[in-house]
Design a protein around this motif. Structure first.
Motif, mmCIF file in Angstrom:
data_model
loop_
_atom_site.group_PDB
_atom_site.id
_atom_site.type_symbol
_atom_site.label_atom_id
_atom_site.label_comp_id
_atom_site.label_asym_id
_atom_site.label_seq_id
_atom_site.Cartn_x
_atom_site.Cartn_y
_atom_site.Cartn_z
ATOM 1 N N PHE A 111 46.277 -1.311 4.007
ATOM 2 C CA PHE A 111 46.736 -0.025 4.544
ATOM 3 C C PHE A 111 45.548 0.922 4.680
ATOM 4 O O PHE A 111 45.383 1.595 5.704
ATOM 5 C CB PHE A 111 47.797 0.571 3.624
ATOM 6 N N LEU A 112 44.699 0.951 3.643
ATOM 7 C CA LEU A 112 43.488 1.769 3.700
ATOM 8 C C LEU A 112 42.558 1.268 4.796
ATOM 9 O O LEU A 112 41.971 2.063 5.552
ATOM 10 C CB LEU A 112 42.788 1.744 2.350
ATOM 11 N N LEU A 113 42.415 -0.062 4.908
ATOM 12 C CA LEU A 113 41.557 -0.645 5.935
ATOM 13 C C LEU A 113 42.032 -0.255 7.333
ATOM 14 O O LEU A 113 41.226 0.164 8.186
ATOM 15 C CB LEU A 113 41.541 -2.169 5.792
ATOM 16 N N MET A 114 43.338 -0.362 7.584
ATOM 17 C CA MET A 114 43.878 0.000 8.894
ATOM 18 C C MET A 114 43.671 1.481 9.175
ATOM 19 O O MET A 114 43.316 1.869 10.298
ATOM 20 C CB MET A 114 45.370 -0.352 8.958
ATOM 21 N N PHE A 115 43.888 2.318 8.175
ATOM 22 C CA PHE A 115 43.732 3.761 8.351
ATOM 23 C C PHE A 115 42.301 4.102 8.755
ATOM 24 O O PHE A 115 42.073 4.885 9.685
ATOM 25 C CB PHE A 115 44.121 4.486 7.056
ATOM 26 N N VAL A 116 41.326 3.510 8.066
ATOM 27 C CA VAL A 116 39.918 3.764 8.384
ATOM 28 C C VAL A 116 39.585 3.287 9.792
ATOM 29 O O VAL A 116 38.910 3.996 10.569
ATOM 30 C CB VAL A 116 39.001 3.076 7.350
ATOM 31 N N LEU A 117 40.067 2.096 10.159
ATOM 32 C CA LEU A 117 39.795 1.568 11.500
ATOM 33 C C LEU A 117 40.403 2.447 12.588
ATOM 34 O O LEU A 117 39.779 2.678 13.637
ATOM 35 C CB LEU A 117 40.334 0.140 11.619
ATOM 36 N N ILE A 118 41.604 2.931 12.350
ATOM 37 C CA ILE A 118 42.262 3.800 13.339
ATOM 38 C C ILE A 118 41.454 5.076 13.540
ATOM 39 O O ILE A 118 41.243 5.527 14.675
ATOM 40 C CB ILE A 118 43.700 4.126 12.892
ATOM 41 N N ILE A 119 40.969 5.673 12.443
ATOM 42 C CA ILE A 119 40.164 6.890 12.539
ATOM 43 C C ILE A 119 38.864 6.611 13.297
ATOM 44 O O ILE A 119 38.478 7.362 14.206
ATOM 45 C CB ILE A 119 39.832 7.443 11.132
ATOM 46 N N VAL A 120 38.199 5.520 12.954
ATOM 47 C CA VAL A 120 36.916 5.186 13.583
ATOM 48 C C VAL A 120 37.076 4.932 15.079
ATOM 49 O O VAL A 120 36.323 5.485 15.907
ATOM 50 C CB VAL A 120 36.285 3.949 12.905
#
Length: 403
Positions: free
Chosen positions: A254-263
């Motif tokens: 979930f954290l990984l997806m959140f970071v990727l979406i922001i980037v």
């Protein structure tokens, strides 16, 4: 005099405001569809998809679609797709399992090597597309067969596992957990705090965005539209975090997806490279005449897709604690469908990261909901195919009507 200039600026922004209103309406429509689909399956499954454990499974099982859809959107923006991502996911996952189990390579080193492999595969595809001018459809179709075959070869047609916990944590682990008891229910505090903090950040970013647009005389949506968008986004976010808090807390993916979406949101909205992708998809000849190196754009888009496919391969192998020859089967279809359902145009040049994420959530809810009510894989494919066909048909109809 000042009032006249301001009035003229407002008048000139009217077409842009109408265009923005249509875009917002399209995104709101996708979110409404997302809610309706979720509610329908809540009724059909007698509330099973509302359970905290199912929300947790939905996040973990849908992670690969979100990761792949971020890269696939860039391909779709150039009016192309990548048919090889499912096979590359399987190949990278198999390579990770072999490195860990057969050669006893440390997990961090394995992850780095596999990501580099994904980049090299993407560069391999990008070379044929950008340098040799082979159509992306042909290149990726060929590599879909190549890397599926290579996966079968290196695994000898057998499943490789189980993988150690230090690796499976990537796809099935959780953030640090701090539990408390409220009203007889065990609740994980970090999930609740994360939901609140991100909600505050979203509000501040929206305020900042509106101020910057007003400062530079750009069209902005009405306060009501912005408020509705924020309420919906914050509501969905906190619904997920509360459900996760009632289970085991925040999954690492979930954290990984959140970071990727922001980037990737930043890349597509605030960088020259991102705007060049939109320009190439909108009109490749005009982009070339304006000085954009279109070959370079196509090369990095497919290199990036290889990187994300490698990352998805790691996450999938970690989630399953093994690598299988059939891993990644039809993943490319889910990623492509997520982008087009999320508003990407078949002709290229139109699409957003948020739309692709919403499309990925719709695909995830469909997969999850149909599994909960016991529909077979064959029926699930029929439904997903019809949903994709409907989304593309509506998009093409609206464009013909507008023209």
């Amino acid at each position: 005099m000042g009032n006249t200039v301001q009035a003229n600026a407002v008048k000139n922004n009217v077409p842009e405001q109408k265009k923005m209103a249509k875009s917002n309406l399209k995104q709101y429509g996708m979110m409404i569809a997302l809610f309706l689909i979720y509610i329908i399956f809540a009724v059909l499954s007698h509330g099973k998809n509302l359970a905290p454990m199912n929300i947790n499974n939905l996040v973990m099982q849908n992670s690969y679609v979100v990761i792949l859809s971020l890269g696939m959107l860039l391909c779709c923006l150039t009016a192309n797709v990548d048919l090889a991502v499912g096979s590359i996911v399987a190949f990278c996952g198999a390579a990770a399992a072999i490195m860990i189990l057969d050669y006893h390579i440390a997990v961090p080193i394995t992850v780095v090597v596999v990501l580099i492999m994904g980049v090299l595969v993407g560069m391999f595809q990008g070379f044929f597309i950008a340098a040799l001018k082979v159509p992306p459809f042909i290149v990726t179709l060929a590599n879909m067969l190549v890397f599926r075959g290579l996966t079968m070869v290196i695994l000898n047609g057998q499943t490789k596992g189980p993988l150690p916990q230090s690796f499976t944590q990537i796809g099935a682990g959780y953030m640090p957990q701090f539990f408390t008891h409220v009203g007889g229910s065990k609740i994980e505090i970090l999930s609740l705090v994360a939901g609140i903090l991100v909600s505050v950040v979203l509000i501040l970013l929206e305020i900042r965005s509106r101020r910057n647009k007003i400062k530079h005389n750009f069209a902005v949506p009405s306060v009501l539209q912005s408020a509705v968008k924020l309420v919906v986004m914050i509501g969905v976010l906190n619904f997920i975090t509360v459900k996760l808090a009632l289970y085991m807390g925040l999954p690492l993916v979930f954290l990984l997806m959140f970071v990727l979406i922001i980037v990737y949101s930043f890349i597509t909205n605030n960088t020259v490279a991102g705007r060049q992708v939109y320009a190439v998809g909108g009109n490749v000849n005009a982009a070339r005449l304006s000085g954009i190196n279109t070959d370079k754009v196509m090369f990095w888009v497919y290199t990036n897709m290889g990187f994300l496919a490698g990352l998805a391969g790691i996450v999938l192998a970690a989630r399953n604690a093994s690598a299988t020859p059939k891993a990644g089967d039809s993943f490319e279809m889910d990623a492509i469908a997520a982008c087009y359902i999320g508003g990407a145009a078949v002709q290229g040049g139109i699409g957003t990261i948020s739309g692709a994420v919403i499309g990925a959530l719709i695909m995830g809810i469909l997969n999850n909901g149909m599994s909960l009510i016991g529909w077979s894989i064959d029926i699930q494919r029929v439904i997903k195919g019809l949903v994709l066909l409907l989304a593309v048909t509506i998009d093409l109809y609206n464009k013909r009507k507008a023209s």
